[in-house]
Motif scaffolding. Structure first.
Motif, mmCIF file in Angstrom:
data_model
loop_
_atom_site.group_PDB
_atom_site.id
_atom_site.type_symbol
_atom_site.label_atom_id
_atom_site.label_comp_id
_atom_site.label_asym_id
_atom_site.label_seq_id
_atom_site.Cartn_x
_atom_site.Cartn_y
_atom_site.Cartn_z
ATOM 1 N N ARG A 52 58.624 21.123 50.902
ATOM 2 C CA ARG A 52 58.215 21.056 49.495
ATOM 3 C C ARG A 52 56.740 21.440 49.337
ATOM 4 O O ARG A 52 56.380 22.217 48.461
ATOM 5 N N LEU A 53 55.882 20.904 50.221
ATOM 6 C CA LEU A 53 54.453 21.210 50.143
ATOM 7 C C LEU A 53 54.166 22.677 50.441
ATOM 8 O O LEU A 53 53.303 23.298 49.809
ATOM 9 N N ARG A 54 54.891 23.248 51.405
ATOM 10 C CA ARG A 54 54.702 24.668 51.723
ATOM 11 C C ARG A 54 55.064 25.557 50.542
ATOM 12 O O ARG A 54 54.372 26.537 50.248
ATOM 13 N N GLU A 55 56.144 25.225 49.861
ATOM 14 C CA GLU A 55 56.553 26.005 48.691
ATOM 15 C C GLU A 55 55.514 25.896 47.577
ATOM 16 O O GLU A 55 55.163 26.888 46.946
ATOM 17 N N LYS A 56 55.012 24.693 47.341
ATOM 18 C CA LYS A 56 53.976 24.508 46.318
ATOM 19 C C LYS A 56 52.687 25.215 46.735
ATOM 20 O O LYS A 56 51.978 25.771 45.893
ATOM 21 N N TRP A 57 52.383 25.209 48.036
ATOM 22 C CA TRP A 57 51.192 25.891 48.541
ATOM 23 C C TRP A 57 51.296 27.398 48.280
ATOM 24 O O TRP A 57 50.343 28.030 47.836
ATOM 25 N N LYS A 58 52.478 27.981 48.545
ATOM 26 C CA LYS A 58 52.670 29.418 48.323
ATOM 27 C C LYS A 58 52.421 29.793 46.868
ATOM 28 O O LYS A 58 51.857 30.847 46.581
#
Length: 115
Positions: A52-58
């Protein structure tokens, strides 16, 4: 037929802004860090949270890094407490007092002693 989309709605509704800002600070401090490594340095090891955090980071990487850069620049431009003390010495010279005479024996703090 209705126009509603089928399936699970996008987004979790969880506010991860604090964690994402800390990830940006870590990556800014060490540019060789990957987002997943930065997330794990924060003590997050749950695969679904990492995803979830990686997707929001992208989605918001550029904005997060620019905010972290601005914060770091503002932090570097603040005067350090030692600079204030040096400045106080400059103020006391024209009136003929040393810094210790101007501040007193207790560093400018009253200890409530009566003579």
């Amino acid at each position: 037929m209705s126009n509603s989309k089928r399936g699970r709605p996008k987004g979790s509704g969880i506010d991860d802004s604090d964690v994402l800002n800390r990830i940006a600070e870590l990556i800014l401090a060490n540019s060789s860090l990957k987002p997943t490594t930065a997330i794990k340095k924060l003590g997050i090891y749950d695969d679904s949270i990492i995803r979830r955090l990686r997707e929001k980071w992208k989605l918001s990487k550029g904005e997060l890094l620019s905010v972290a850069t601005a914060k770091a620049a503002m932090h570097r431009s603040r005067p350090k407490p030692s600079q204030y003390v040096r400045g106080l010495g400059e103020v006391t010279k024209p009136i003929g007092l040393s810094l210790s005479e101007a501040v007193g024996p207790f560093g400018g703090y009253s200890v409530g002693l009566q003579a």
